[in-house]
Design a protein around this motif. Structure first.
Motif, short mmCIF file in Angstrom:
data_model
loop_
_atom_site.label_atom_id
_atom_site.label_comp_id
_atom_site.label_asym_id
_atom_site.label_seq_id
_atom_site.Cartn_x
_atom_site.Cartn_y
_atom_site.Cartn_z
N ASP A 27 0.71 -1.15 -0.06
CA ASP A 27 0.12 -0.06 0.04
C ASP A 27 0.90 1.26 -0.11
O ASP A 27 0.31 2.34 -0.17
CB ASP A 27 -0.90 -0.12 1.12
CG ASP A 27 -0.08 0.05 2.46
OD1 ASP A 27 1.04 -0.24 2.76
OD2 ASP A 27 -1.02 0.24 3.65
N GLN A 75 -8.50 3.48 -5.52
CA GLN A 75 -9.22 3.64 -3.94
C GLN A 75 -10.74 3.61 -4.16
O GLN A 75 -11.29 3.18 -3.26
CB GLN A 75 -8.79 4.97 -3.25
CG GLN A 75 -7.28 4.73 -3.04
CD GLN A 75 -6.67 3.60 -2.32
OE1 GLN A 75 -7.31 3.35 -1.49
NE2 GLN A 75 -5.54 3.12 -2.98
N ARG A 102 -6.86 -3.32 -7.08
CA ARG A 102 -6.56 -3.35 -5.81
C ARG A 102 -7.10 -4.69 -4.99
O ARG A 102 -8.11 -5.30 -5.69
CB ARG A 102 -7.26 -2.20 -4.84
CG ARG A 102 -7.06 -1.94 -3.55
CD ARG A 102 -7.83 -0.99 -2.94
NE ARG A 102 -9.34 -1.33 -3.10
CZ ARG A 102 -10.26 -0.40 -3.01
NH1 ARG A 102 -10.01 0.82 -3.11
NH2 ARG A 102 -11.60 -0.94 -3.30
N SER A 109 -5.05 -5.24 4.97
CA SER A 109 -3.97 -4.54 4.15
C SER A 109 -4.59 -4.46 2.92
O SER A 109 -5.52 -5.68 2.28
CB SER A 109 -2.88 -5.31 4.59
OG SER A 109 -2.78 -6.66 4.07
N TYR A 112 -1.49 -4.03 -4.68
CA TYR A 112 -1.87 -3.74 -5.83
C TYR A 112 -1.14 -4.30 -6.87
O TYR A 112 -0.06 -4.27 -6.91
CB TYR A 112 -1.66 -2.14 -6.12
CG TYR A 112 -2.29 -1.30 -5.05
CD1 TYR A 112 -3.57 -0.98 -5.13
CD2 TYR A 112 -1.84 -1.10 -3.78
CE1 TYR A 112 -4.14 -0.11 -4.23
CE2 TYR A 112 -2.47 -0.41 -2.68
CZ TYR A 112 -3.64 0.03 -2.96
OH TYR A 112 -4.37 0.79 -1.92
#
Length: 138
Positions: A27, A75, A102, A109, A112
């Motif tokens: 991340d 996101q 993602r 957690s 990507y």
């Protein structure tokens, strides 16, 4: 290097249409995994890439707005796709059609996964003036 080659008249590198460039980051954008095609095209060994920030490949022609869009979409939607110009270790470059996904793990957690393929040349040619315009506004 199987099928990977440099254009004799420029600093651009190319890779076969049936190839996939794969990488995974945490991340914070730290590289956790790279495949062989990625290493060959970028000109690095796996040891040189794993543990490094993915932006080691960011070409100076890429506008910040493109990466802001990437992270916003990843996101909010969980994925992003677009055309990216990457920097090789030898300072040459290559274009990719990138899809970033993602993955949320059971502990909360995120990692990507980026899957890159050969871009359509028409899309690349369209991005060159667009990215230049965006860069001029930075």
């Amino acid at each position: 290097m199987s099928g990977i080659y440099k254009d004799k008249d420029s600093d651009e590198w190319f890779f076969p249409k049936d190839s996939y460039i794969l990488s995974e980051t945490d991340d914070k954008g730290i590289i956790l995994y790279v495949n062989t095609v990625f290493c060959e095209l970028a000109g690095y060994t796996p040891e040189e890439l794993i543990g490094e920030p993915h932006n080691i490949l960011r070409h100076s022609d890429m506008p910040r707005a493109a990466f802001a869009s990437l992270w916003n979409d990843v996101q909010t939607k969980g994925f992003w796709t677009g055309i990216v110009k990457n920097l090789r270790k030898d300072r040459a470059y290559y274009w990719v059609h990138a899809t970033v996904l993602r993955k949320i793990h059971s502990d909360g957690s995120a990692t990507y996964l980026s899957v890159r393929t050969v871009p359509n040349r028409t899309e690349v040619e369209a991005c060159i003036p667009l990215y230049s315009e965006w860069k001029s506004k930075e």
